[in-house]
Design an enzyme around this catalytic site. Sequence first.
Site, mmCIF file in Angstrom:
data_model
loop_
_atom_site.group_PDB
_atom_site.id
_atom_site.type_symbol
_atom_site.label_atom_id
_atom_site.label_comp_id
_atom_site.label_asym_id
_atom_site.label_seq_id
_atom_site.Cartn_x
_atom_site.Cartn_y
_atom_site.Cartn_z
ATOM 1 C CD GLU A 8 -1.514 -4.410 11.481
ATOM 2 O OE1 GLU A 8 -2.153 -4.213 10.439
ATOM 3 O OE2 GLU A 8 -0.300 -4.702 11.467
ATOM 4 N N GLY A 49 -4.762 -1.787 4.943
ATOM 5 C CA GLY A 49 -3.954 -2.915 4.467
ATOM 6 C C GLY A 49 -4.581 -4.266 4.746
ATOM 7 N NE ARG A 50 -6.091 -3.895 10.940
ATOM 8 C CZ ARG A 50 -5.444 -2.744 11.059
ATOM 9 N NH1 ARG A 50 -4.312 -2.554 10.413
ATOM 10 N NH2 ARG A 50 -5.922 -1.761 11.806
ATOM 11 C CE LYS A 82 -3.456 2.404 2.717
ATOM 12 N NZ LYS A 82 -4.429 2.355 3.791
ATOM 13 C CE LYS A 104 5.998 -0.952 10.008
ATOM 14 N NZ LYS A 104 5.024 -0.223 9.199
ATOM 15 C CG HIS A 156 -3.447 -36.041 16.468
ATOM 16 N ND1 HIS A 156 -3.615 -37.287 17.033
ATOM 17 C CD2 HIS A 156 -4.487 -35.870 15.609
ATOM 18 C CE1 HIS A 156 -4.696 -37.853 16.506
ATOM 19 N NE2 HIS A 156 -5.243 -37.017 15.647
ATOM 20 C CD GLU A 173 9.396 -5.923 7.064
ATOM 21 O OE1 GLU A 173 9.121 -4.811 6.542
ATOM 22 O OE2 GLU A 173 9.205 -6.187 8.266
HETATM 23 O O1 LIG Z 1 1.136 -2.752 2.259
HETATM 24 P P1 LIG Z 1 2.250 -2.131 3.007
HETATM 25 O O2 LIG Z 1 2.209 -0.641 2.997
HETATM 26 O O3 LIG Z 1 3.583 -2.647 2.512
HETATM 27 O O4 LIG Z 1 2.130 -2.549 4.522
HETATM 28 C C1 LIG Z 1 2.221 -3.878 4.931
HETATM 29 C C2 LIG Z 1 1.706 -4.085 6.309
HETATM 30 O O5 LIG Z 1 2.482 -3.330 7.230
HETATM 31 C C3 LIG Z 1 1.650 -2.801 8.255
HETATM 32 O O6 LIG Z 1 1.551 -1.436 8.063
HETATM 33 C C4 LIG Z 1 2.171 -3.104 9.619
HETATM 34 O O7 LIG Z 1 3.513 -2.797 9.705
HETATM 35 C C5 LIG Z 1 0.316 -3.480 8.029
HETATM 36 O O8 LIG Z 1 -0.733 -2.765 8.560
HETATM 37 C C6 LIG Z 1 0.303 -3.631 6.560
HETATM 38 O O9 LIG Z 1 -0.660 -4.558 6.133
#
Ligand SMILES: O=P(O)(O)OC[C@H]1O[C@](O)(CO)[C@@H](O)[C@@H]1O
Length: 534
Positions: free
Chosen positions: A340, A254-255, A196, A500, A371, A202
Amino acid sequence: MNRWDTLRHHHAEVRDRAILTLFDDPARAGAFSVDADGLLFDYSKTNIDVSGRALLIALAEGADVAARREAMFSGARINETEGRAVLHTALRNLDASVIVDGQDVMPPVRETLGRMEAFARDLRTGRARGQGGRITDVVNIGIGGSDLGPAMACLALAPYCDGPRLHFVSNVDGAHVHDVLAPLDPETTMIIIASKTFTTIETMTNAEAARRWMASKVSDTGRQFAAVSSALDRTSAFGIDGGRVFGFEDWVGGRYSMWGPVGLALMIAIGPERFREFLKGGAAMDAHFRSAPFGQNMPVMLALVGIWHNQICGHASRAVLPYEQRLSRLPAYLQQLEMESNGKRVAMDGTDLVENSGPVVWGEPGTNGQHAFYQLIHQGTRVIPCEFLLGAQGHEPDLAHQHRLLAANCLAQAEALLRGRSLDQARAIMAAKGLSGDELERQARHRVFPGDRPSTMLVYPKLTPFVLGQIIALYEHRVFVEGVILGINSFDQWGVELGKELALALEPVLKGESDGAGKDGSTLRLVRRLRGEG
Ligand SMILES: O=P(O)(O)OC[C@H]1O[C@](O)(CO)[C@@H](O)[C@@H]1O
C-alpha cells in the site's frame, strides 16, 4: 550514465557470477551484514559485492534519503499529496519534543498514552467491569492498518498475553463477525472500534452488527464500547463516551499506526509495561536509522537489497519467511505496509515512475511453507529472493530441541538456495540408487537445483515486545527508504479508492434497487446470477 544505469551496467557484469564464489573471501559474511542493538541482518547470500554496494549507497545518497529522513522525523509535511506530516515515530519517541507548525505535538500524545494505560489496567485488573462482571474478552473491530498491526502483534507476543482474550474482526463478510462473536458473552465483552476515519464501510457495518449483538443481552451497550480514531466527532455520533475514546492525529498513517491508540488491543493483551517495551524497541530502531552510516544502517541496507533484487535484477516478488510460528501474520502485515505504501505508478510530482514500483510481498512461516510452495522457490523458472527471519531462542525451554530443528531447517533452506545441486551431483545420487542410462539421465534432471538464488536472514535474540518493536520499525523505515529512492509518496493510498466507490454503487444493483445502467455485460450477468435470475 545516471546512477540507475550504472547499477544496471554493474549488474550485467556480475549476473553470471555465482553467489557462492563470493564466499572465497572468508570475511564475506561479516562484511555483508549489519548489526543493530542485538539484531543481525545478513545479506551476504546475495550477488551484491563491494562495488555493487557502493553504487547502491550512492543511489540512496543521490536520492537525498538523509534529508528526507530528517524531514520525516522533524514533522515536515512529506506526505505531499495529502498535505500531512508523517510522525508515527513520535508515538514511540516519548521523551522528545516534536514541533509541527510551531506546536509541540507530544503533550497530547503522552496524555492519550496515559489514558490508554489506565483503561488497559482497569480491564486487566477487573476494575472496569462489563454488565455481567469482569471483562473476559475484547474484540477489536477494524480493517487494514486498524487491524493487521495489533492482530499480528497479539499473535507474535502470545507468551506475553496475560490479559483478557483478544479477538479481531475485519472482513465485511458477516461470517467473520458472526464466528468471532458467537462463542462470546456480551455481558463480559468489550468492543473496540478502531478506525482512523470512522467511515470505513467494513468497520462501521461490523460495529453496527456488534452493537445489535450487545443489545441482545446488555441494557447499556455504550458502556462496553471503546473507540480508537482521529475523527472524534464521528465517535461521539456513534454514541461512544469520550472517556473511552482514544484519538490520534492525521499525521499517523493507518498502516503505521499500531504504536498509538490503534495498539490499544495489544496493550490490553500484554499490559502497559510490555507495550512500552514494544515502543522502546521501535525507538531504538529509529535512533539507529537516524545515526548509523548507510553501509551499517539496517533499514537502509534492507531497502537497498530490495532495490537491487526488484528494480535492478528484475525479481518482481519477495518471499517473507519467518521461522517463527507466532509471526504467521507478519507477511500479511507487510503486504499492507509495503504494497500500500510503495505500490504506486506515479512519482511524488505526478510524473510517471521511471523504475518499477515495489515488489509483491508474500510468505508463510517456515517450516510449513517448505511443504507447500518452496518447490517453486527452489526449482521454478523465476527467481524469488527470500527474506528469512529467525530467533536465536524460542519461548518453550522444554521444547528447545524443536527450536533447534526449526533453526536447522531455516539455515538449510538458505544454504540450498545458495548452493543448489548440480546435474553431476544428481547423477551420482541416481547412480547410487542403481539407475543407469537414459533413465538415470531423465531422473537426474528432475533432481537438479539451480541454486545461486539470493536470500537474506534477519536474526533476533528472542521475539520479545522490544524485539518486535525493532523489527516493525525496521520494516517501516525500509519502506520509507525504498519510497524515497523511487520518488514515491509512501504515505498515501489513492489506489484503494476506486473499488470502494464502485462497491457503494453496486450494492443497490445487487439489492434490485438500481438497474445498473452503464455497467459492463460481465458485471450485469454476474449480478443476475447472484440474484438467482439466471
Ligand atoms: O482506519 P480506517 O480509517 O478504518 O482505514 C482502514 C484502512 O483502509 C485503508 O484506508 C485502505 O482502504 C487503509 O489505508 C487503512 O489502514
